[in-house]
Design a protein around this motif. Structure first.
Motif, PDB file in Angstrom:
ATOM      1  N   LEU A  17       0.261  67.437 -13.502  1.00  0.00           N
ATOM      2  CA  LEU A  17       0.815  67.893 -12.383  1.00  0.00           C
ATOM      3  C   LEU A  17       0.449  67.084 -11.239  1.00  0.00           C
ATOM      4  O   LEU A  17      -0.547  66.275 -11.348  1.00  0.00           O
ATOM      5  N   PRO A  18       0.884  67.143  -9.904  1.00  0.00           N
ATOM      6  CA  PRO A  18       0.433  66.667  -8.745  1.00  0.00           C
ATOM      7  C   PRO A  18      -0.865  65.971  -8.714  1.00  0.00           C
ATOM      8  O   PRO A  18      -1.348  64.806  -8.633  1.00  0.00           O
ATOM      9  N   HIS A  19      -1.725  66.995  -8.691  1.00  0.00           N
ATOM     10  CA  HIS A  19      -3.063  66.734  -8.264  1.00  0.00           C
ATOM     11  C   HIS A  19      -3.986  66.349  -9.487  1.00  0.00           C
ATOM     12  O   HIS A  19      -4.984  65.591  -9.374  1.00  0.00           O
ATOM     13  N   PHE A  36     -10.199  64.950   4.528  1.00  0.00           N
ATOM     14  CA  PHE A  36      -9.839  63.947   3.793  1.00  0.00           C
ATOM     15  C   PHE A  36     -11.075  63.441   3.161  1.00  0.00           C
ATOM     16  O   PHE A  36     -11.045  62.464   2.377  1.00  0.00           O
TER      17      PHE A  36
END
Lengths: 496, 496
Positions: A331-333, A68
């Motif tokens: 896109l997701p990222h 993380f």
């Protein structure tokens, strides 16, 4: 700031260890909540060479799950080698939602060093400081938790530490000439750090840590970080207010007032196209040689002819010197980062041309109309984008923005033609038809966009494209004129 | 190859223009089909300086929609500056499905120049050629359409062209010392090109173009490209056959035979941990200074303790010198490329450590068992991965792979504990329970993986993790031993 900084009393290791342990526990809890709430955290650590940035970061991350966080230390490239805007390495490195990033010296150190080295003028330093203010505010307004720490030690302390490092074979190689130079020039650095920190103390405030007392520094850093995240958790993800800044603007007509009748004869089109493309090809050589970056932005109605227009502009360019970036939905990222991130990461190198087929203006068009972002977000975006583009032109880029314009009837005709031509069917989707129904809302949004973001440094051009050929010629002429001017200006600058 | 090459008769511009026009039309159709079928195309253009690679690419792309191609010309960085494996810039640039990429000089030029400059030894050249063969085969087997062109001109022709370029102020700057040097050394280049092309003519064949005749070259290139795509369209996306290559392997036990009883006492754990972490910290300094890249791969059962293990290994490392890459299921843009792409792009710089929390071995575990790839794909993967890892160790990287191992009962206990501890619940998902039901299938896949991919240069270590503390100590010891050896070897090499 640094000069008024008061060192606090000698540290009591025992009690500090207990405090630190407790703070770690607390931080872990906060970080987990932060991940669940998908908040991004950016911790900037600046400070003197050998002040212990690395070991402080180490202390901060021990209790964090490595999945993380990440630690970034952008190589400080000398100005003449750098091929990107100075914020580029930082803007490309921002964390995604739910992650925490530690930046081991960043934009502040960059400005200070280059200024002291006279690698940048005072004016350039001022511009960079303004960009820093804008960049930090945009992150904060985008919901980023930003913490800025400065690790402070005295000249004597620094010398001592460098000596120790130099003393051991294990670590000698870590002592660079830069570090020694900083110690010699300590007072000039002190003055400049102070000056720059004063000017970058808003919107995100600096926290100075007494880095001589290592454990105190760790304790204070942990406290600050925990507090910062706690605050964000209580208040929820921050959404910045729209704000007014006066950029020098170019007056734009309303779309409905644009005369779409102009056409060009086939004969003349061929002649002109050939001539203009030849000229553009020469100019590409020039801007490549002079390392002028160029950014061409295409927006416009579906079926307005963006693709064909781009192709005619791209044709004469040396393929090694340009890229076309088709911009689809993120896109997701990409969605997980500040909305300009995916454009920062696509900027051209100096001397190169980037052609954007759709752009960051999606923020104030589709994202606004489809509700992909909040009202505050898109209302704020006009100025954020103006800032972003000013940072690009400050860097020396030519930024041109084209709205490829047609009227609804022409669009309908082209949609129908696509529908009926097998090899063109892939170009037409249900979404195109849906968007078409929203023409009035889009027209309103586009008019507002053109009005608020056609700055003198990065102007909009409405390209009449009912006749695609006419549109291509007009676009080519605008690009050529802009590049010729850029080359002249570049030459003037060299001479001055 | 080049030396036997016969130049074809003088060109008839008129008829060529007609041919080229027709071929363009044809290509457009093929490319559209290619996009719809989501086939990726990679065109490598090599050739003499001033042979006209740029203008040929220009001719090839004119008829292509800019949204579907890009042109890449990787800066040729001198060996001593390069911080990555030599295939890195190319492997990172491969196109996604449905796109076509033009590579303006690539891996062949790289090897030839560096070899002639004696920047690499003959052995290193051999290794690189082997890597090229592997890389090209992996692309082909992964469904990539690869076309390799060499633009050939004579020494006289080259000299003439360089002179012309030099003659005009517009283009003089384009003539580099490298180019002149190549013209002087033409015959040595000719010999070396030939040698390397011979050795890289499989699995993907070279096509030599007579670049003196510009139009002929365009015609031939268009023909070849169209044919290549046509063939792929007829046969459908190619899926490579599994193949056998003998890599020197380390004998591995079956998981079921691994003794999971070893434990460590709290006291000793603390002592050992402290000692080993201190040592690892020193070693990180050394490998950083000596620019040795390190890649640590973590795989293992859910709840085996990967995260905590990684944290203990990462703790003593300088945060500026390592990254942890958590590998989740691939994002759309990753799925659209060869499966190793998302790992190529995450490789560490020399002197840095990359820790992969899950790895490319997903191919032969989850992707195999969930049917995310075909049987041929995962059966081929064992050797593809061995090749990939050999390329990394050839580069000088330390590659260690850990299977963090527990038994089903221990997993159940940990799952239940997570379920019942609020701050750990985020760690356990329904998927974990589903995977658990497939334990036998996974065990079979893992056994096969360990058997086939534990190479001498990149071995697997099964880490007994019923006692997490024991597992951490064992992992640290293995890492330390490997880094100590790497430092020694590095020193030996320097001395030799």
């Amino acid at each position: 700031m640094l000069r008024e900084f008061e060192r606090n009393k000698p540290e009591d290791k025992e009690s500090l260890n207990i405090e630190i342990k407790a703070l770690r526990e607390e931080l872990i809890g906060k970080l987990q909540a932060m991940r669940e709430r998908k908040l991004p955290v950016l911790v900037l650590l600046e400070g003197w060479a050998a002040a212990g940035k690395g070991s402080l970061i180490k202390e901060l991350i021990t209790s964090i799950d490595p999945r993380f966080y990440n630690v970034v230390s952008p190589a400080v490239v000398p100005e003449n080698e750098s091929r990107y805007p100075f914020l580029y390495p930082y803007a490309c490195a921002i964390p995604e939602n739910g992650k925490i990033m530690f930046l081991d010296s960043g934009w502040m150190e960059n400005v200070v060093r280059k200024y002291i080295r006279s690698e940048i003028t005072r004016d350039e330093a001022k511009r960079r400081i303004r960009s820093i203010n804008e960049f930090e505010r945009q992150l904060r307004d985008g919901g980023y938790i930003v913490l800025k720490l400065f690790l402070h030690i005295s000249q004597e302390e620094q010398l001592e530490r460098l000596e120790t490092l130099y003393g051991s074979m294990e670590t000698r190689w870590r002592v660079t000439d830069d570090d020694l130079w900083q110690n010699r020039e300590y007072h000039q650095f002190l003055k400049t750090y102070d000056e720059v920190m004063e000017k970058t103390n808003e919107p995100v405030k600096w926290h100075i840590l007494d880095a001589k007392k290592r454990k105190t520094a760790v304790r204070d850093a942990l406290k600050l970080l925990t507090k910062k995240i706690e605050k964000a958790l209580d208040k929820g993800r921050y959404v910045g207010e729209p704000f007014e800044e006066k950029f020098p603007l170019v007056e734009m007509p309303l779309l409905r007032d644009v005369d779409l009748t102009p056409v060009i004869e086939e004969e003349e089109y061929k002649k002109e196209l050939k001539k203009l493309q030849a000229r553009l090809s020469e100019l590409h050589n020039k801007i490549y040689e002079r390392k002028i970056p160029v950014i061409l932005c295409y927006e416009g109605w579906d079926a307005a002819g963006k693709g064909g227009n781009i192709r005619r502009v791209a044709y004469p360019l040396d393929p090694r010197g340009f890229d076309v970036h088709p911009i689809a939905s993120p896109l997701p990222h990409e969605l997980n980062r500040q909305y300009l991130w995916r454009f920062w990461t696509r900027l051209p190198r100096t001397g190169h041309i980037a052609i954007f087929d759709r752009t960051w203006y999606g923020r104030v068009m589709v994202e606004r109309l489809e509700g992909f972002c909040s009202e505050k977000d898109w209302k704020r975006a006009y100025n954020e984008i103006n800032e972003f583009e000013r940072q690009l032109t400050d860097w020396g880029a030519v930024v041109l923005k084209f709205w490829i314009h047609i009227d609804p009837d022409t669009q309908l005709a082209r949609f129908t033609e696509r529908q009926n031509t097998p090899e063109k069917q892939w170009k037409i989707t249900d979404e195109d038809w849906r968007n078409r129904e929203k023409w009035p809302q889009y027209e309103e949004a586009v008019d507002e966009m053109l009005k608020k973001t056609s700055t003198k440094n990065a102007p909009w051009y409405i390209i009449e494209s009912n006749d695609k050929k006419y549109a291509r010629i007009r676009t080519l002429k605008i690009v050529i004129e802009a590049l010729e001017k850029a080359c002249k200006d570049h030459f003037k600058e060299m001479m001055s």
